[in-house]
Design a protein around this motif. Sequence first.
Motif, PDB file in Angstrom:
ATOM      1  N   GLY A 187     114.206  55.694 -17.319  1.00  0.00           N
ATOM      2  CA  GLY A 187     113.961  56.998 -17.927  1.00  0.00           C
ATOM      3  C   GLY A 187     112.991  57.829 -17.122  1.00  0.00           C
ATOM      4  O   GLY A 187     113.020  59.060 -17.182  1.00  0.00           O
ATOM      5  N   GLY A 209     117.587  55.353 -13.671  1.00  0.00           N
ATOM      6  CA  GLY A 209     118.564  55.710 -14.702  1.00  0.00           C
ATOM      7  C   GLY A 209     117.849  56.013 -16.011  1.00  0.00           C
ATOM      8  O   GLY A 209     116.612  56.096 -16.029  1.00  0.00           O
ATOM      9  N   ASN A 225     122.665  49.716 -20.877  1.00  0.00           N
ATOM     10  CA  ASN A 225     121.866  50.340 -21.934  1.00  0.00           C
ATOM     11  C   ASN A 225     122.744  50.631 -23.147  1.00  0.00           C
ATOM     12  O   ASN A 225     123.522  51.578 -23.137  1.00  0.00           O
ATOM     13  CB  ASN A 225     121.233  51.633 -21.393  1.00  0.00           C
ATOM     14  CG  ASN A 225     120.367  52.328 -22.432  1.00  0.00           C
ATOM     15  OD1 ASN A 225     120.179  51.811 -23.536  1.00  0.00           O
ATOM     16  ND2 ASN A 225     119.849  53.486 -22.087  1.00  0.00           N
ATOM     17  N   ILE A 269     104.670  50.920 -30.627  1.00  0.00           N
ATOM     18  CA  ILE A 269     105.838  50.017 -30.738  1.00  0.00           C
ATOM     19  C   ILE A 269     105.575  48.649 -30.092  1.00  0.00           C
ATOM     20  O   ILE A 269     106.464  47.813 -30.020  1.00  0.00           O
ATOM     21  CB  ILE A 269     107.144  50.631 -30.164  1.00  0.00           C
ATOM     22  CG1 ILE A 269     107.099  50.777 -28.628  1.00  0.00           C
ATOM     23  CG2 ILE A 269     107.480  51.952 -30.815  1.00  0.00           C
ATOM     24  CD1 ILE A 269     108.489  50.907 -28.004  1.00  0.00           C
TER      25      ILE A 269
HETATM   26  C1  LIG Z   1     110.747  60.229 -21.965  1.00  0.00           C
HETATM   27  C2  LIG Z   1     111.431  58.891 -22.007  1.00  0.00           C
HETATM   28  C3  LIG Z   1     112.725  58.764 -21.494  1.00  0.00           C
HETATM   29  C4  LIG Z   1     113.368  57.521 -21.535  1.00  0.00           C
HETATM   30  N1  LIG Z   1     114.632  57.404 -21.016  1.00  0.00           N
HETATM   31  C5  LIG Z   1     115.241  56.186 -20.998  1.00  0.00           C
HETATM   32  C6  LIG Z   1     116.518  56.023 -20.414  1.00  0.00           C
HETATM   33  O1  LIG Z   1     117.094  56.952 -19.841  1.00  0.00           O
HETATM   34  N2  LIG Z   1     117.084  54.783 -20.470  1.00  0.00           N
HETATM   35  C7  LIG Z   1     116.466  53.703 -21.057  1.00  0.00           C
HETATM   36  O2  LIG Z   1     117.026  52.600 -21.066  1.00  0.00           O
HETATM   37  N3  LIG Z   1     115.233  53.837 -21.611  1.00  0.00           N
HETATM   38  C8  LIG Z   1     114.623  55.040 -21.580  1.00  0.00           C
HETATM   39  N4  LIG Z   1     113.384  55.168 -22.141  1.00  0.00           N
HETATM   40  C9  LIG Z   1     112.757  53.983 -22.787  1.00  0.00           C
HETATM   41  C10 LIG Z   1     111.830  53.231 -21.829  1.00  0.00           C
HETATM   42  O3  LIG Z   1     112.530  52.712 -20.740  1.00  0.00           O
HETATM   43  C11 LIG Z   1     111.121  52.074 -22.580  1.00  0.00           C
HETATM   44  O4  LIG Z   1     112.096  51.140 -22.973  1.00  0.00           O
HETATM   45  C12 LIG Z   1     110.364  52.542 -23.812  1.00  0.00           C
HETATM   46  O5  LIG Z   1     109.769  53.802 -23.589  1.00  0.00           O
HETATM   47  C13 LIG Z   1     109.276  51.554 -24.230  1.00  0.00           C
HETATM   48  O6  LIG Z   1     108.296  51.428 -23.191  1.00  0.00           O
HETATM   49  P1  LIG Z   1     106.879  52.213 -23.213  1.00  0.00           P
HETATM   50  O7  LIG Z   1     106.279  52.003 -24.568  1.00  0.00           O
HETATM   51  O8  LIG Z   1     106.089  51.584 -22.105  1.00  0.00           O
HETATM   52  O9  LIG Z   1     107.195  53.644 -22.939  1.00  0.00           O
HETATM   53  C14 LIG Z   1     112.715  56.395 -22.104  1.00  0.00           C
HETATM   54  C15 LIG Z   1     111.409  56.540 -22.592  1.00  0.00           C
HETATM   55  C16 LIG Z   1     110.772  57.755 -22.539  1.00  0.00           C
HETATM   56  C17 LIG Z   1     109.361  57.870 -23.063  1.00  0.00           C
END
Ligand SMILES: Cc1cc2nc3c(=O)[nH]c(=O)nc-3n(C[C@H](O)[C@H](O)[C@H](O)COP(=O)(O)O)c2cc1C
Length: 346
Positions: A58, A80, A165, A260
């Motif tokens: 992301g 991705g 995903n 989370i």
């Molecule tokens: C702005 C944003 C965009 C994201 N886009 C994707 C994505 O395109 N594909 C995906 O599998 N996860 C995506 N995620 C989820 C992250 O990969 C991750 O699984 C989730 O944010 C939990 O991790 P964190 O608490 O460290 O952010 C996104 C998260 C954020 C905050």
Amino acid sequence: MSFLTGLLQLLPPETAHNFTIQLTKYGSSLLGSAFQDQSLHTNVRGLNFKNPLGIAAGFDKNAELIDPLLKIGFGFVECGTVTPMPQFGNTQPRVFRLKKDNAIINRLGFNNKGEKRFVKNLISAKKSGIVGSNIGPNKDSKNFIDDYLKIYRKISISCDYVTINVSSPNTEALRDLQRKEYLEVLLRELSQIRDEETIRKLIMLKIDPDNTNDHYSMIINLVNKYNIDGIIATNTSLSRPEILRDLNKKREGGLSGAPIKDLSDKVLKFLYRETNQELILIGVGGVCSALDAYNKIKLGASLVQLYTSLTYCGPQLINEILIDLVKLIKDDGFTNISEAVGADNR
Ligand SMILES: Cc1cc2nc3c(=O)[nH]c(=O)nc-3n(C[C@H](O)[C@H](O)[C@H](O)COP(=O)(O)O)c2cc1C
């Protein structure tokens, strides 16, 4: 938090992100060198990671930041989610900061420049570390499963692992693919393609944190049946924990960041116990410090990822986590991070 990270916090989140992309692309050489230590080197199914900390999917949706992200210290980069065709995603605004909670809610909806550009970027990167590609279907696709197969065939050759995903909450009906009848078809057909490859690539399945243990057991059975290499736990959550204080908690979308962590850890703990340590587990969700990362490792994750905390703390967080991880390993009497995997969950 650095002065620059503080300034970025004053911009709307998506503008700040686009600005960060440019800064990472052209300014990573201004940052000091990344921390390295032999005790963090880890080999997971034949892949050598200089450390177990990766940037979650992301952040680099179009695979345009692989080299700078590896240079600033990440042990691996998951690019991705990329879809077969370019798409704009949902209408803006679609990213919201929950500053009081160290969290984000996003409903981006797979905005990306499409598979062709992604592959071009993947091929041209020097890739001095491990690179994964996270794939998904186009929102208006007539057949989601065909989209995964199509894109897997084009992408797997140019990266070290591919993440399926099925857990983003922002593409309508995507999470339905986690239901047995769909997931079985998807994994069966993907594994057939994978088994015909000359160089067998690792496949990871990324799941959500909002399901029951029965549901996760069903997923584990299918993952084992089709020799999927591992599970990434977890994507963002549709839940809104009581502890949230920021008014943005009412926004629609997936919650990420500190609130989370417990939810994702619970899933990770269950997966490690149920899979007899045979699957690769990547722990993600709420990692803000070395201790958070280390806890996930001790629950059974071989590798850890983060995203949200980077937007709050800036790139110096990576070195801070790596330096403290080395101390935590030593304090526990281990000589290498791999010895700590699952230490608290046996
Ligand atoms: C702005 C944003 C965009 C994201 N886009 C994707 C994505 O395109 N594909 C995906 O599998 N996860 C995506 N995620 C989820 C992250 O990969 C991750 O699984 C989730 O944010 C939990 O991790 P964190 O608490 O460290 O952010 C996104 C998260 C954020 C905050």
